[in-house]
Design a protein around this motif. Structure first.
Motif, PDB file in Angstrom:
ATOM      1  N   ARG A 191       0.822  -1.213   0.000  1.00  0.00           N
ATOM      2  CA  ARG A 191       0.000   0.000   0.000  1.00  0.00           C
ATOM      3  C   ARG A 191       0.859   1.267   0.000  1.00  0.00           C
ATOM      4  NH1 ARG A 191      -3.247  -3.809   1.089  1.00  0.00           N
ATOM      5  NH2 ARG A 191      -5.485  -3.623   0.800  1.00  0.00           N
ATOM      6  N   GLY A 192       2.110   1.114  -0.421  1.00  0.00           N
ATOM      7  CA  GLY A 192       2.969   2.272  -0.627  1.00  0.00           C
ATOM      8  C   GLY A 192       3.683   2.798   0.598  1.00  0.00           C
ATOM      9  N   VAL A 193       3.641   2.067   1.711  1.00  0.00           N
ATOM     10  CA  VAL A 193       4.372   2.493   2.907  1.00  0.00           C
ATOM     11  C   VAL A 193       5.850   2.174   2.699  1.00  0.00           C
ATOM     12  CG1 VAL A 193       4.648   2.119   5.397  1.00  0.00           C
ATOM     13  CG2 VAL A 193       2.356   2.180   4.381  1.00  0.00           C
ATOM     14  N   SER A 194       6.708   3.085   3.073  1.00  0.00           N
ATOM     15  CA  SER A 194       8.139   2.893   2.866  1.00  0.00           C
ATOM     16  C   SER A 194       8.648   1.704   3.678  1.00  0.00           C
ATOM     17  CB  SER A 194       8.908   4.157   3.280  1.00  0.00           C
ATOM     18  OG  SER A 194       8.869   4.293   4.693  1.00  0.00           O
ATOM     19  N   PRO A 195       9.693   1.038   3.183  1.00  0.00           N
ATOM     20  CA  PRO A 195      10.275  -0.081   3.930  1.00  0.00           C
ATOM     21  C   PRO A 195      10.717   0.325   5.338  1.00  0.00           C
ATOM     22  CG  PRO A 195      11.144  -0.050   1.694  1.00  0.00           C
ATOM     23  CD  PRO A 195      10.330   1.214   1.873  1.00  0.00           C
TER      24      PRO A 195
END
Length: 198
Positions: free
Chosen positions: A107-111
């Motif tokens: 869902r596009g959350v950064s690592p």
């Protein structure tokens, strides 16, 4: 009670002692995923404890570098994989850890932020930093569970960062954890007032 109503109440209900609201981004994600209401209540309780920890860190350790917002996001999402592995809300299991990280990454959350879903129960792994330890600590102390090996790691990091004696940092951490733990019954009651399944 419908799922939407219970979930909405878990995200917004006023309680005593007060709980911080989840970040809007996290609340929206939980609604989108159809989160179990009890999970939302749990994440809110742990997020609130993380707020207390980072506020204490800011006051006591103004020179110690750490990412406050990462800790808060990590605490607010650490168990998000339980939207997939619902049985782990009421029983043991670690499948939610990897699933949560994958869900957040998808869902596009950064690592850098998604990692907390996988690291919150792995505080002895290589590469764990202070932010990971604080999320893990919040996930224990919300219900007043004291985990000495986790607390020892936090104390060691703080002593290393400050140059103070380990015993001095132990006393300071013990005091704040005891204070936060005193409100555990209210947080447990809040979480328990919401169903796993609506």
């Amino acid at each position: 009670m419908t799922t939407d109503t219970a979930l909405s109440r878990a995200l917004s209900r006023t309680v005593n002692p007060p709980l911080c609201p989840l970040p809007d981004r996290v609340a929206e994600l939980l609604i989108e995923l159809g989160s179990p209401p009890r999970l939302a209540a749990h994440l809110r309780a742990v997020h609130d404890v993380a707020h207390q920890l980072v506020d204490w860190m800011g006051r006591r350790y103004p020179a110690v570098p750490f990412d406050r917002e990462a800790v808060l996001f990590g605490a607010a999402t650490h168990d998000i994989g339980k939207t997939v592995h619902i049985s782990e809300l009421s029983g043991p299991g670690a499948a939610h850890e990897e699933a949560g990280q994958a869900l957040l990454l998808g869902r596009g959350v950064s690592p850098e932020l998604a990692r907390f879903a996988a690291t919150h129960a792995s505080w002895t792994e290589p590469g764990v930093v202070l932010e990971d330890l604080l999320v893990s600590l919040a996930d224990k102390i919300w219900k007043n569970k004291r985990v000495s090996d986790l607390e020892d790691l936090v104390v060691a990091r703080l002593a290393e960062e400050t140059g103070r004696e380990v015993w001095e940092e132990f006393i300071a951490l013990d005091e704040v954890l005891s204070r936060i733990g005193d409100d555990a019954d209210g947080r447990l009651a809040f979480q328990g007032s919401f169903p796993i399944h609506a």
